[in-house]
Design an enzyme around this catalytic site. Structure first.
Site, PDB file in Angstrom:
ATOM      1  N   HIS A 121      -2.788   2.883   8.295  1.00 53.74           N
ATOM      2  CA  HIS A 121      -3.901   2.301   7.530  1.00 53.74           C
ATOM      3  C   HIS A 121      -4.326   1.009   8.217  1.00 53.74           C
ATOM      4  CE1 HIS A 121      -6.314   0.447   4.518  1.00 53.74           C
ATOM      5  NE2 HIS A 121      -5.367  -0.306   3.995  1.00 53.74           N
ATOM      6  N   TYR A 163     -14.345  15.438  19.635  1.00 58.54           N
ATOM      7  CA  TYR A 163     -13.012  14.924  19.345  1.00 58.54           C
ATOM      8  C   TYR A 163     -12.904  14.390  17.925  1.00 58.54           C
ATOM      9  CZ  TYR A 163     -10.824  15.635  23.821  1.00 58.54           C
ATOM     10  OH  TYR A 163     -10.259  16.233  24.916  1.00 58.54           O
ATOM     11  N   GLU A 194       0.816  -1.218   0.000  1.00 56.84           N
ATOM     12  CA  GLU A 194       0.000   0.000   0.000  1.00 56.84           C
ATOM     13  C   GLU A 194       0.853   1.273   0.000  1.00 56.84           C
ATOM     14  OE1 GLU A 194      -2.803  -0.679  -0.692  1.00 56.84           O
ATOM     15  OE2 GLU A 194      -3.786  -2.176   0.543  1.00 56.84           O
ATOM     16  N   HIS A 237     -12.770  -1.448   2.423  1.00 62.31           N
ATOM     17  CA  HIS A 237     -11.349  -1.734   2.657  1.00 62.31           C
ATOM     18  C   HIS A 237     -10.890  -1.239   4.033  1.00 62.31           C
ATOM     19  CE1 HIS A 237      -7.046  -1.628   0.712  1.00 62.31           C
ATOM     20  NE2 HIS A 237      -7.002  -1.947   1.993  1.00 62.31           N
ATOM     21  N   HIS A 289      -7.760  -2.065   8.734  1.00 66.00           N
ATOM     22  CA  HIS A 289      -8.965  -2.668   8.192  1.00 66.00           C
ATOM     23  C   HIS A 289      -9.998  -2.785   9.314  1.00 66.00           C
ATOM     24  CE1 HIS A 289      -6.671  -4.845   4.671  1.00 66.00           C
ATOM     25  NE2 HIS A 289      -6.446  -3.541   4.716  1.00 66.00           N
TER      26      HIS A 289
END
Length: 211
Positions: free
Chosen positions: A90, A117, A71, A157, A92
Site C-alpha cells: 500500500h 502491461y 492499515e 488516499h 500514497h
C-alpha cells in the site's frame, strides 16, 4: 532474515523513487506458518530496520517487533479473500491519488486500458470510497469485492495491491502508478486506448481476472 532484508530493500526502493513519502505506505508478506511479516506503524519505508519488522502469528497477534501498520484491516482482507496472495503493498503515490480525486472516473475500473502491461499485471482496478486511515471499513470494502480484484485505489488516499509474491506486488503497484500518470497526462486529449479486442486477447492469453 533474507525475507526481512528483501522487504526493507523493496520498501527503500519505493521510497527513494518518490512513490510514497514521509511515514506513509506499508508492506506485508505471508509467512509459511500462516503469520505475517509487516512494516511497523509510523516508520518511513526508506529507513526500516529488518530486526524491528512486525511479526504476527496466524491469529493476527503481534509476537515480535514493533507494532504493525494501522492499515492491517486492508492487508488482512486481501489475504482472507484471495488465497493466492503472498504479499500486499500500500502506497500514497501521487498520480494514483490524483486520479482518484477526479470527477468522471470509472469506479469499477479506474485505469483506462492504455498499455498491455497495466492489463496484464493489474486486471481491473476498483476505486473505493474515502475512509479515515486505519478504519476497519476499508477491510470490509475489500471483502465486499469477494476476491475479484487484486488492486484497489482508496479515494484521496492511495493504491493497495495484492500479489503472488513480494516482487509481483511491487511490480504491479509500480505499474498502477505509471498508468495513473499516463491517464493524467493524456486526460482530455482523446488518447488511443487498447481496443476491446486487444484487451480480450491479453485477458485470454495471460489468464487475467477481468470480471
Amino acid at each position: 532474515m533474507r525475507l526481512r532484508e528483501d522487504m526493507c530493500r523493496a520498501a527503500a526502493s519505493l521510497f527513494t523513487r518518490g512513490l510514497t513519502g514521509g511515514a506513509s505506505g506499508n508492506i506485508s508478506v505471508r509467512l509459511p506458518d500462516g503469520g505475517l511479516l509487516v512494516t511497523p506503524t509510523g516508520q518511513s519505508l526508506g529507513a526500516l530496520d529488518p530486526g524491528r519488522l512486525s511479526r504476527l502469528d496466524a491469529t493476527g497477534r503481534l509476537v515480535e517487533g514493533d507494532p504493525p501498520t494501522k492499515e492491517m484491516p486492508l492487508h488482512e482482507a486481501f489475504y482472507e479473500t484471495r488465497s493466492r496472495t503472498a504479499a500486499v503493498v500500500h502506497l500514497h503515490s501521487t498520480h494514483s491519488v490524483a486520479l482518484s480525486m477526479l470527477p468522471g472516473v470509472n469506479a469499477d475500473n479506474l485505469l483506462p486500458p492504455l498499455t498491455p502491461y497495466a492489463v496484464m499485471r493489474l486486471g481491473k482496478v476498483s476505486l473505493l470510497p474515502v475512509y479515515l486511515p486505519g478504519d476497519p471499513a476499508m477491510g470490509e470494502a475489500v471483502r465486499g469485492l469477494a476476491g475479484r480484484r487484486s488492486a484497489v485505489v482508496l479515494a484521496n488516499h492511495g493504491p493497495v495491491v495484492a500479489g503472488a509474491s513480494l516482487e509481483a506486488a511491487v511490480y504491479a503497484i509500480e505499474e498502477l502508478e505509471e498508468t495513473a500518470k499516463l491517464a493524467l497526462l493524456t486526460r482530455g486529449l482523446s488518447p488511443r486506448l487498447l481496443s476491446p479486442d486487444h484487451v480480450a486477447e491479453i485477458v485470454a492469453r495471460y489468464g487475467v481476472e477481468w470480471e
